[in-house]
Design an enzyme around this catalytic site. Structure first.
Site, PDB file in Angstrom:
ATOM      1  N   LYS A 104     -16.596  30.465   9.952  1.00 18.55           N
ATOM      2  CA  LYS A 104     -16.221  30.577  11.173  1.00 18.55           C
ATOM      3  C   LYS A 104     -17.375  31.620  12.126  1.00 18.55           C
ATOM      4  O   LYS A 104     -17.856  32.482  11.469  1.00 18.55           O
ATOM      5  CB  LYS A 104     -15.058  31.612  11.262  1.00 18.55           C
ATOM      6  CG  LYS A 104     -14.407  31.956  12.526  1.00 18.55           C
ATOM      7  CD  LYS A 104     -12.841  32.623  12.102  1.00 18.55           C
ATOM      8  CE  LYS A 104     -12.103  32.992  13.821  1.00 18.55           C
ATOM      9  NZ  LYS A 104     -11.010  33.975  13.309  1.00 18.55           N
ATOM     10  N   SER A 154      -6.880  31.724  15.332  1.00 14.14           N
ATOM     11  CA  SER A 154      -8.092  31.695  15.912  1.00 14.14           C
ATOM     12  C   SER A 154      -9.071  30.864  15.372  1.00 14.14           C
ATOM     13  O   SER A 154     -10.400  30.450  15.978  1.00 14.14           O
ATOM     14  CB  SER A 154      -8.819  33.056  16.539  1.00 14.14           C
ATOM     15  OG  SER A 154      -8.989  33.710  15.425  1.00 14.14           O
ATOM     16  N   SER A 200      -4.705  34.372  12.018  1.00 16.33           N
ATOM     17  CA  SER A 200      -5.709  33.386  12.376  1.00 16.33           C
ATOM     18  C   SER A 200      -6.143  32.536  11.362  1.00 16.33           C
ATOM     19  O   SER A 200      -7.038  31.591  11.588  1.00 16.33           O
ATOM     20  CB  SER A 200      -6.802  33.932  13.032  1.00 16.33           C
ATOM     21  OG  SER A 200      -6.728  34.290  14.383  1.00 16.33           O
TER      22      SER A 200
HETATM   23  N1  GLN Z   1      -3.178  35.774  17.237  1.00 14.28           N
HETATM   24  C1  GLN Z   1      -3.672  36.815  16.943  1.00 14.28           C
HETATM   25  C2  GLN Z   1      -4.194  37.509  17.885  1.00 14.28           C
HETATM   26  O1  GLN Z   1      -4.549  36.945  19.060  1.00 14.28           O
HETATM   27  C3  GLN Z   1      -4.221  36.971  15.756  1.00 14.28           C
HETATM   28  C4  GLN Z   1      -5.680  36.614  15.963  1.00 14.28           C
HETATM   29  C5  GLN Z   1      -6.437  36.785  14.648  1.00 14.28           C
HETATM   30  O2  GLN Z   1      -5.814  36.773  13.472  1.00 14.28           O
HETATM   31  N2  GLN Z   1      -7.559  36.858  14.750  1.00 14.28           N
HETATM   32  O3  GLN Z   1      -4.552  38.651  17.937  1.00 14.28           O
END
Ligand code: GLN
Length: 470
Positions: A73, A148, A172
């Site tokens: 990532k 994400s 994410s």
């Molecule tokens: N959807 C969650 C957020 O926007 C989790 C994102 C993540 O785990 N990086 O914070």
């Protein structure tokens, strides 16, 4: 698609060279149309591959991941390879060092073939806010891949790589794994080093692994786990305890978090019922467990995440990293203002502003500190739930992948769906998502298993036992 274990075995026995494996994966990444990759690391991958082949020729042990291509990532630092977090503010930033997880994967023989697309600074659940554009779902380009870490999920789902790294602050890794039909695990907080991982919310962030099965995830976790002097939150636990242990499901007590079944689509519910039935067929018992305060989890999570983000992202002010706009003679504040206004996207700005507000004098008690107290109570409630059962079963996400653009203008709709995943981050517990079969429109659903701290080996073993029967 061959597993990481099979690829490593083939490379070690010289049925294929690591260089050939790297070339194949790089070509597959280059021809993917899902926008999963933002940077390919050809030179780095081929150099590592040549080193793995040379080690084998010289009779040295090339490591358990010999010649296994991996995707990383783009919020995880790679020396000499651009790392942007999907943000204009970091466009062109080339880190001078590797994240510990990357260095350890490569030391185990893995080949980093490229960096994957994500929501800007990992803030999101759909991988649509990247400066490089949205990631497309592997089965339906009109749908989101989840987020994400959407690019990493797609890289595994498309078979470009058998392993990919993501980060999981509130879901994410698990949610895009569920959307794309692959395996994803967020280990216990402290299991993996965060050194070199671009911080979003430091008390929640943890690196996670995408794979095709539990066994590959275990190999990758074992290679990366353990104490890192560069991250004081890492635990000094032996990496070889990561299993997956062979398990017998007879007598296992599975707790279904009943509250999380509400609001779940019919197709996802049917897929989860299928997983619960497989546990029962194998001799486990499935009981409903209560989770008080679950309705406060999303609010607590977002207040904490945004508060920590507002602090972590203060460093992108045009001084040290990436983009710099404005004239130095106008002073630091003017440069920071211009750089942050142009360099940070809408969702990131929204979070920085809300987080700063939640921390500000006069409001911290009502927001940030209250959220922290609720977090403690939710963690206790999960602990209590796990006192009566061995493992918790929950949906990974309430629905299948939604359509591109559908929730971009409705941040709350995006946030509330994280209720299923953020519990494990608030409590630090390990959790994984396993493919649970098709749901609405034939799209994949994921089943989530949450276990007590440091239970990864058992979690992976249970996941293997119920996935194998799918
Ligand atoms: N959807 C969650 C957020 O926007 C989790 C994102 C993540 O785990 N990086 O914070």
């Amino acid at each position: 698609m061959t597993s990481a274990r099979e690829t490593a075995a083939a490379v070690r026995s010289r049925r294929v060279t690591a260089v050939e494996v790297a070339e194949t994966a790089l070509a597959a990444a280059a021809s993917s149309t899902s926008n999963a990759f933002v940077t390919l690391a050809e030179a780095r991958a081929l150099a590592r591959a040549a080193a793995v082949d040379a080690a084998i020729t010289a009779g040295r042990d090339p490591g358990p991941l010999a010649g296994v291509p991996v995707a990383v990532k783009d919020n995880i630092c790679t020396a000499g390879v651009a790392t942007t977090a999907g943000s204009a503010v970091l466009r062109g930033f080339v880190p001078p060092y590797d994240a510990t997880v990357v260095a350890r994967l490569e030391a185990a023989g893995a080949l980093v073939i490229g960096k994957t697309n994500l929501d800007e600074f990992a803030m999101g659940s759909s991988s649509e806010t990247s400066v490089f554009g949205p990631v497309r779902h592997p089965a339906d380009p009109g749908r989101v891949a989840g987020g994400s870490s959407g690019g990493s999920a797609v890289a595994v789902a498309e078979g470009v790589v058998p392993l990919a790294l993501g980060t999981d602050t509130g879901g994410s890794v698990r949610q895009p794994a569920a959307f794309c039909g692959v395996f994803g695990i967020k280990p216990t907080y402290g299991r993996l080093s965060r050194y070199g991982v671009i911080a979003y919310a430091s008390s929640l962030d943890q690196v996670g692994v995408f794979s095709r099965d539990a066994d590959d995830a275990a190999v990758a976790l074992s290679a990366m786990a353990g104490r890192d002097p560069a991250d004081a939150t890492t635990a000094a636990r032996a990496a070889d305890e990561l299993g997956p242990v062979p398990v017998d499901l007879r007598g296992l007590r599975v707790g279904r978090i009943a509250d999380l079944w509400q609001g779940v689509s019919d197709g996802v519910r049917a897929a989860l019922d299928g997983v619960a039935a497989r546990f029962v067929e194998s001799g486990a018992t499935v009981v409903d467990v209560e989770l008080p305060l679950v309705e406060a989890a999303v609010s607590s999570y977002y207040l904490i995440a945004m508060a920590e983000a507002s602090s972590n992202l203060a460093r992108y002010d045009g001084t040290l990293y990436g983009l710099r706009l404005g004239e130095a003679r106008d002073g630091h504040e003017a440069v920071a203002r211009a750089t942050r206004a142009a360099g940070l996207g809408r969702e990131v700005q929204r979070r920085v502003l809300m987080g700063s507000f939640a921390l500000s004098a006069g409001y911290a008690d009502a927001y940030a500190e209250r959220a922290a107290r609720v977090r403690r109570r939710i963690a206790d409630a999960l602990q209590d739930a796990l006192a009566g059962v061995d493992v918790l079963l929950a949906p990974t996400a309430p629905t299948v992948a939604w359509r591109q653009g559908e929730r971009l203008d409705d941040p709350l709709a995006m946030y509330v769906a994280d209720v299923t995943t953020c519990l494990a981050n608030l409590s630090g517990m390990p959790a994984l998502s396993l493919p649970a079969g098709a749901a609405e429109d034939g799209l994949p659903a994921g089943a989530q298993l949450i276990g007590p701290a440091w239970s990864e080996a058992r979690l992976l073993g249970w996941a293997r036992a119920v996935t194998a029967k799918a």
